[in-house]
Scaffold this motif. Sequence first.
Motif, PDB file in Angstrom:
ATOM      1  N   THR A  41       0.827  -1.208   0.000  1.00 12.71           N
ATOM      2  CA  THR A  41       0.000   0.000   0.000  1.00 12.71           C
ATOM      3  C   THR A  41       0.861   1.257   0.000  1.00 12.71           C
ATOM      4  OG1 THR A  41      -0.129  -0.087   2.433  1.00 12.71           O
ATOM      5  CG2 THR A  41      -1.893  -1.161   1.197  1.00 12.71           C
ATOM      6  N   GLU A  42       2.001   1.205   0.688  1.00  7.42           N
ATOM      7  CA  GLU A  42       2.925   2.343   0.683  1.00  7.42           C
ATOM      8  C   GLU A  42       3.520   2.543  -0.709  1.00  7.42           C
ATOM      9  OE1 GLU A  42       5.026   5.604   1.849  1.00  7.42           O
ATOM     10  OE2 GLU A  42       3.513   4.516   3.010  1.00  7.42           O
ATOM     11  N   LEU A  43       3.811   1.440  -1.409  1.00  7.44           N
ATOM     12  CA  LEU A  43       4.322   1.526  -2.774  1.00  7.44           C
ATOM     13  C   LEU A  43       3.294   2.174  -3.695  1.00  7.44           C
ATOM     14  CD1 LEU A  43       6.361   0.807  -5.024  1.00  7.44           C
ATOM     15  CD2 LEU A  43       5.324  -1.469  -5.116  1.00  7.44           C
ATOM     16  N   TYR A  44       2.041   1.747  -3.587  1.00  4.47           N
ATOM     17  CA  TYR A  44       0.976   2.318  -4.426  1.00  4.47           C
ATOM     18  C   TYR A  44       0.750   3.788  -4.098  1.00  4.47           C
ATOM     19  CZ  TYR A  44      -0.207  -2.494  -5.703  1.00  4.47           C
ATOM     20  OH  TYR A  44      -0.172  -3.783  -6.178  1.00  4.47           O
ATOM     21  N   SER A  45       0.858   4.141  -2.820  1.00  2.26           N
ATOM     22  CA  SER A  45       0.681   5.537  -2.417  1.00  2.26           C
ATOM     23  C   SER A  45       1.784   6.419  -2.998  1.00  2.26           C
ATOM     24  CB  SER A  45       0.680   5.621  -0.886  1.00  2.26           C
ATOM     25  OG  SER A  45       0.657   6.950  -0.447  1.00  2.26           O
ATOM     26  N   THR A  46       3.011   5.900  -3.013  1.00  2.00           N
ATOM     27  CA  THR A  46       4.129   6.653  -3.590  1.00  2.00           C
ATOM     28  C   THR A  46       3.945   6.830  -5.089  1.00  2.00           C
ATOM     29  OG1 THR A  46       5.586   5.687  -1.911  1.00  2.00           O
ATOM     30  CG2 THR A  46       6.639   6.766  -3.783  1.00  2.00           C
ATOM     31  N   LEU A  47       3.521   5.775  -5.764  1.00  2.00           N
ATOM     32  CA  LEU A  47       3.256   5.866  -7.206  1.00  2.00           C
ATOM     33  C   LEU A  47       2.206   6.931  -7.499  1.00  2.00           C
ATOM     34  CD1 LEU A  47       3.178   2.086  -8.206  1.00  2.00           C
ATOM     35  CD2 LEU A  47       4.731   3.792  -9.139  1.00  2.00           C
ATOM     36  N   THR A  54       8.729   5.573 -12.887  1.00  2.25           N
ATOM     37  CA  THR A  54       9.116   4.468 -13.769  1.00  2.25           C
ATOM     38  C   THR A  54       9.977   3.455 -13.025  1.00  2.25           C
ATOM     39  OG1 THR A  54       9.094   6.014 -15.643  1.00  2.25           O
ATOM     40  CG2 THR A  54      10.173   3.905 -15.995  1.00  2.25           C
ATOM     41  N   LEU A  55      10.869   3.946 -12.159  1.00  3.59           N
ATOM     42  CA  LEU A  55      11.696   3.040 -11.354  1.00  3.59           C
ATOM     43  C   LEU A  55      10.824   2.147 -10.473  1.00  3.59           C
ATOM     44  CD1 LEU A  55      14.572   2.230 -10.280  1.00  3.59           C
ATOM     45  CD2 LEU A  55      14.216   3.978  -8.515  1.00  3.59           C
ATOM     46  N   LEU A  56       9.830   2.735  -9.813  1.00  7.15           N
ATOM     47  CA  LEU A  56       8.965   1.963  -8.922  1.00  7.15           C
ATOM     48  C   LEU A  56       8.057   1.019  -9.698  1.00  7.15           C
ATOM     49  CD1 LEU A  56       7.968   4.649  -6.252  1.00  7.15           C
ATOM     50  CD2 LEU A  56       9.722   2.892  -6.123  1.00  7.15           C
ATOM     51  N   LEU A  57       7.733   1.381 -10.931  1.00  8.34           N
ATOM     52  CA  LEU A  57       6.895   0.502 -11.754  1.00  8.34           C
ATOM     53  C   LEU A  57       7.571  -0.849 -11.979  1.00  8.34           C
ATOM     54  CD1 LEU A  57       4.188   0.542 -13.352  1.00  8.34           C
ATOM     55  CD2 LEU A  57       5.515   1.213 -15.372  1.00  8.34           C
ATOM     56  N   THR A  58       8.894  -0.877 -11.984  1.00 10.79           N
ATOM     57  CA  THR A  58       9.626  -2.125 -12.248  1.00 10.79           C
ATOM     58  C   THR A  58       9.525  -3.126 -11.099  1.00 10.79           C
ATOM     59  OG1 THR A  58      11.710  -1.255 -11.330  1.00 10.79           O
ATOM     60  CG2 THR A  58      11.278  -0.860 -13.669  1.00 10.79           C
ATOM     61  N   VAL A  63       1.002  -3.378 -12.629  1.00 10.98           N
ATOM     62  CA  VAL A  63       1.681  -2.931 -13.852  1.00 10.98           C
ATOM     63  C   VAL A  63       0.674  -2.826 -14.993  1.00 10.98           C
ATOM     64  CG1 VAL A  63       3.394  -3.535 -15.600  1.00 10.98           C
ATOM     65  CG2 VAL A  63       3.926  -3.854 -13.183  1.00 10.98           C
ATOM     66  N   LYS A  64      -0.218  -3.804 -15.113  1.00  8.25           N
ATOM     67  CA  LYS A  64      -1.230  -3.768 -16.177  1.00  8.25           C
ATOM     68  C   LYS A  64      -2.137  -2.549 -16.042  1.00  8.25           C
ATOM     69  CE  LYS A  64      -1.486  -8.739 -17.143  1.00  8.25           C
ATOM     70  NZ  LYS A  64      -2.350  -9.951 -17.119  1.00  8.25           N
ATOM     71  N   LYS A  65      -2.530  -2.230 -14.809  1.00  9.88           N
ATOM     72  CA  LYS A  65      -3.384  -1.058 -14.589  1.00  9.88           C
ATOM     73  C   LYS A  65      -2.668   0.221 -15.009  1.00  9.88           C
ATOM     74  CE  LYS A  65      -5.921  -2.965 -10.615  1.00  9.88           C
ATOM     75  NZ  LYS A  65      -6.179  -2.804  -9.161  1.00  9.88           N
ATOM     76  N   LEU A 104       8.572   5.013 -22.090  1.00  7.59           N
ATOM     77  CA  LEU A 104       7.749   4.243 -23.032  1.00  7.59           C
ATOM     78  C   LEU A 104       8.430   2.940 -23.430  1.00  7.59           C
ATOM     79  CD1 LEU A 104       6.274   6.984 -25.407  1.00  7.59           C
ATOM     80  CD2 LEU A 104       4.962   5.298 -24.108  1.00  7.59           C
ATOM     81  N   ALA A 105       9.734   3.021 -23.718  1.00 10.78           N
ATOM     82  CA  ALA A 105      10.471   1.803 -24.095  1.00 10.78           C
ATOM     83  C   ALA A 105      10.439   0.782 -22.960  1.00 10.78           C
ATOM     84  CB  ALA A 105      11.918   2.163 -24.448  1.00 10.78           C
ATOM     85  N   LEU A 106      10.581   1.254 -21.719  1.00 10.34           N
ATOM     86  CA  LEU A 106      10.545   0.351 -20.567  1.00 10.34           C
ATOM     87  C   LEU A 106       9.150  -0.252 -20.400  1.00 10.34           C
ATOM     88  CD1 LEU A 106      12.248   0.873 -17.184  1.00 10.34           C
ATOM     89  CD2 LEU A 106       9.834   0.290 -17.199  1.00 10.34           C
ATOM     90  N   MET A 107       8.116   0.559 -20.623  1.00  8.90           N
ATOM     91  CA  MET A 107       6.744   0.060 -20.505  1.00  8.90           C
ATOM     92  C   MET A 107       6.444  -0.994 -21.567  1.00  8.90           C
ATOM     93  SD  MET A 107       4.975   3.732 -19.598  1.00  8.90           S
ATOM     94  CE  MET A 107       3.278   3.204 -19.747  1.00  8.90           C
ATOM     95  N   PHE A 108       6.940  -0.787 -22.773  1.00  8.42           N
ATOM     96  CA  PHE A 108       6.780  -1.800 -23.828  1.00  8.42           C
ATOM     97  C   PHE A 108       7.485  -3.092 -23.420  1.00  8.42           C
ATOM     98  CE2 PHE A 108       5.213   1.377 -26.811  1.00  8.42           C
ATOM     99  CZ  PHE A 108       4.384   0.616 -27.630  1.00  8.42           C
ATOM    100  N   GLU A 109       8.657  -2.968 -22.834  1.00 15.12           N
ATOM    101  CA  GLU A 109       9.407  -4.146 -22.390  1.00 15.12           C
ATOM    102  C   GLU A 109       8.635  -4.910 -21.316  1.00 15.12           C
ATOM    103  OE1 GLU A 109      13.933  -4.173 -21.997  1.00 15.12           O
ATOM    104  OE2 GLU A 109      13.286  -4.051 -19.914  1.00 15.12           O
ATOM    105  N   LEU A 110       8.041  -4.181 -20.353  1.00 17.80           N
ATOM    106  CA  LEU A 110       7.248  -4.832 -19.318  1.00 17.80           C
ATOM    107  C   LEU A 110       6.008  -5.492 -19.901  1.00 17.80           C
ATOM    108  CD1 LEU A 110       7.390  -2.177 -16.424  1.00 17.80           C
ATOM    109  CD2 LEU A 110       8.656  -4.321 -16.588  1.00 17.80           C
ATOM    110  N   ALA A 111       5.334  -4.789 -20.815  1.00 20.00           N
ATOM    111  CA  ALA A 111       4.108  -5.331 -21.416  1.00 20.00           C
ATOM    112  C   ALA A 111       4.396  -6.603 -22.211  1.00 20.00           C
ATOM    113  CB  ALA A 111       3.466  -4.275 -22.310  1.00 20.00           C
TER     114      ALA A 111
END
Length: 445
Positions: free
Chosen positions: A200-206, A243-247, A254-256, A284-291
């Motif tokens: 929850t703390e991670l989501y709050s920071t995002l 973007t760092l925390l998204l990883t 991540v999908k959301k 964007l490049a990182l998001m494509f890689e995650l997707a």
Amino acid sequence: MNRQKVRSSLRRSQCLRCSPHFILSGGQHRNVQPFSDEDASIETMSHCSGYSDPSSFAEDGPEVLDEEGTQEDLEYKLKGFIDLTLDKSAKTRQAALEGIKNALASKMLYEFILERRMTLTDSIERCLKKGKSDEQRAAAALASVLCIQLGPGIESEEVLKTLGPILKKIICDGTASIQARQTCATCFGVCCFIATDDITELYSTLECLENVFTKSYLKEKDTNVICSTPNTVLHISSLLAWTLLLTICPISEVKKKLEMHFHKLPSLLSSDDVNMRIAAGESLALMFELARGMESDFFYEDMESLTQMLRALATDGNKHRAKVDKRKQRSVFRDILRAVEERDFPTETVKFGPERMYIDCWVKKHTYDTFKEVLGSGMQYHLQSNEFLRNVFELGPPVMLDAATLKTMKISRFERHLYNSAAFKARTKARSKCRDKRADVGEFF
């Protein structure tokens, strides 16, 4: 005889002024208060050999600390800097914070820091709350390096628990300095990446970081280029920290986030700030890689328009933009275009000591760039010695080398000079083949 007495009394007063006890409590001469005035405090620090120059850690680096000073000397200096974070002078406090940060970025001092983490955390908290722009920036930068030293665990969680609400408040405070908010955004992302064990703390920071950088998105009624504002640097730092925390987010989250930002983030590619365009492109490049990591057959609806925009930036010849910016942008967006179109990443090699690390994906590159920004020239040292960073980059336990082996690995100054000369000649020849004859020679320096 009288002259000798005067000289001896002067020497005793100088020694007293140089002692940390005198600096903090005033000793017997409490009425003097050398740090009550900013100029006097700086002058006194410059005369005290024990606390001479906090910035010297950044210039000397770990090699000088190993060769010219002992561990005891370093810890003695750090104790003095920690005491000076309580000084009345803002400039003295800022210099002390920067001195501690530079030392921690240059050398692993886990045991020393572990014993004093509460004192350091309290000093950082006080400077963040009561300090002005530069002092807040120095305190936030120190908080980042402190968490890197401590690594994941209860200790760094306590640091984040104490400083997190203050960092969030500064980031969201429109009246605070932009530079302070920018540094706090980076610090918040790095500390959360290291220390948070609460989803929850991670989501709050995002969410906090999202609320900042999404203000740069193009509104539906807007069709023109996004004009940069004084807040742009804050938005860039918030985007990169987000973007760092998204990883490290769970797949469901991540999908959301991808659904929420995939169609809005490309609007930042129209910004007139080159750093914003690059930050948006790399994200964007990182998001494509995650997707594509989650779904190998991932399909992006607006792929054609996105690739056209990326291709335009990769071949940008706009005369209204600076040549240095265009050159930097074209280089980055060529890699981004290859990542989006061909799922390719140009592998980079990072050498540190006898080891080397291969950066072969956007997640790894973004993580490396973030920690390099925080640690500066100390990044290579931490890659060798810091267990947390070695775990992040899957380098295994630190390689232990004795002093004799390290000495044989060092090349002489003359050999280094010959190598740099040969590299310079080769680089000049390579550039001359593709260099535009009409280009200004000065722009290459």
